[in-house]
Design an enzyme around this catalytic site. Structure first.
Site, PDB file in Angstrom:
ATOM      1  N   GLU A   1      -1.348  -1.443  -4.594  1.00 27.40           N
ATOM      2  CA  GLU A   1      -2.551  -0.755  -4.860  1.00 27.40           C
ATOM      3  C   GLU A   1      -2.428   0.722  -5.736  1.00 27.40           C
ATOM      4  O   GLU A   1      -1.300   1.335  -5.301  1.00 27.40           O
ATOM      5  CB  GLU A   1      -2.973  -0.170  -3.467  1.00 27.40           C
ATOM      6  CG  GLU A   1      -4.629   0.391  -3.527  1.00 27.40           C
ATOM      7  CD  GLU A   1      -5.084   0.485  -2.295  1.00 27.40           C
ATOM      8  OE1 GLU A   1      -5.878  -0.353  -1.744  1.00 27.40           O
ATOM      9  OE2 GLU A   1      -4.994   1.787  -1.727  1.00 27.40           O
TER      10      GLU A   1
ATOM     11  N   ASP B   1      -2.595   0.945   7.056  1.00 27.95           N
ATOM     12  CA  ASP B   1      -1.929   0.801   5.731  1.00 27.95           C
ATOM     13  C   ASP B   1      -1.372  -0.673   5.767  1.00 27.95           C
ATOM     14  O   ASP B   1      -1.400  -1.189   4.655  1.00 27.95           O
ATOM     15  CB  ASP B   1      -0.627   1.649   5.959  1.00 27.95           C
ATOM     16  CG  ASP B   1      -1.301   3.051   6.019  1.00 27.95           C
ATOM     17  OD1 ASP B   1      -1.225   3.938   5.146  1.00 27.95           O
ATOM     18  OD2 ASP B   1      -1.114   3.471   7.254  1.00 27.95           O
TER      19      ASP B   1
ATOM     20  N   ASP C   1       0.653  -1.157   0.069  1.00 31.16           N
ATOM     21  CA  ASP C   1       0.109  -0.065   0.068  1.00 31.16           C
ATOM     22  C   ASP C   1       0.935   1.109  -0.003  1.00 31.16           C
ATOM     23  O   ASP C   1       1.458   1.642   1.031  1.00 31.16           O
ATOM     24  CB  ASP C   1      -1.011  -0.220   1.238  1.00 31.16           C
ATOM     25  CG  ASP C   1      -1.688   1.312   1.368  1.00 31.16           C
ATOM     26  OD1 ASP C   1      -2.339   1.687   0.325  1.00 31.16           O
ATOM     27  OD2 ASP C   1      -2.125   1.798   2.345  1.00 31.16           O
TER      28      ASP C   1
END
EC number: 3.1.21.10
Length: 190
Positions: free
Chosen positions: A78, A151, A18
């Site tokens: 992501e 996260d 992420d």
């Protein structure tokens, strides 16, 4: 030489990332057939580094270190969402690019997923909150307690999303061609 038994399972390690410029989440899962479990997850704290360039260097070093320790077969990231602040988007894109470069330097395939696709894959709702994703991961991955910084769970969600979609990605678009696209999308072609 005999046939390989069908029961033999191939192990695969997926590193989910992420991206972030202040906090970058990472999560590693081990996949054996249809079963999966967490190997490790956490965050890389970057806020303490003064310049953006130093943050990028630390991202590259830490992601490379994780790759060298766990030897993932795939890296899933992501994709950044589009925000209002162009400077923030540029910095986030650079952070993602450096994480990608770390994987590419070790010849590891990379796949990007939109935040909506990740949420949809894990919770069934593309508009789920970070908290809802974390709660679902508690069940799916048997996490005892959700970490303070989400996260890390977002990164696990990206890795799990890749596991759920990896088989379909290899045949769509690349080798299947236009004929397969038309067959899969009859309402889109006139």
């Amino acid at each position: 030489m005999g046939k390989i038994p069908k029961k033999e399972l191939k192990e695969q390690i997926i590193l989910g990332i992420d991206p972030g410029t202040n906090v970058m989440g990472y999560g590693l899962i081990l996949v054996e057939g249809k079963k999966y479990k967490i190997l490790q997850f956490g965050v890389i704290h970057l806020k303490k580094y003064g310049s953006h360039e130093l943050k990028l260097k630390k991202i590259f070093e830490r992601i490379t270190g994780i790759i060298d320790e766990f030897h993932p077969d795939n890296v899933a990231l992501e994709a950044p969402f589009f925000g209002q602040n162009v400077q923030s988007m540029l910095k986030l894109g650079r952070a993602q690019g450096v994480a990608m470069a770390a994987a590419l330097a070790r010849d590891i395939p990379i796949t990007e997923y939109s935040p909506k696709k990740v949420k949809q894959s894990v919770t069934g709702n593309g508009n789920a909150s970070k908290e809802q994703v974390a709660e679902m991961l508690k069940t799916l991955l048997k996490i005892e307690s959700v970490p303070k910084l989400l996260d890390a769970t977002d990164a696990l969600a990206v890795a799990l999303c890749h596991h759920f979609h990896a088989g379909r990605l290899q045949t769509r678009g690349r080798s299947a061609g236009w004929k397969a696209f038309i067959e899969e999308n009859p309402g889109r072609i006139k």
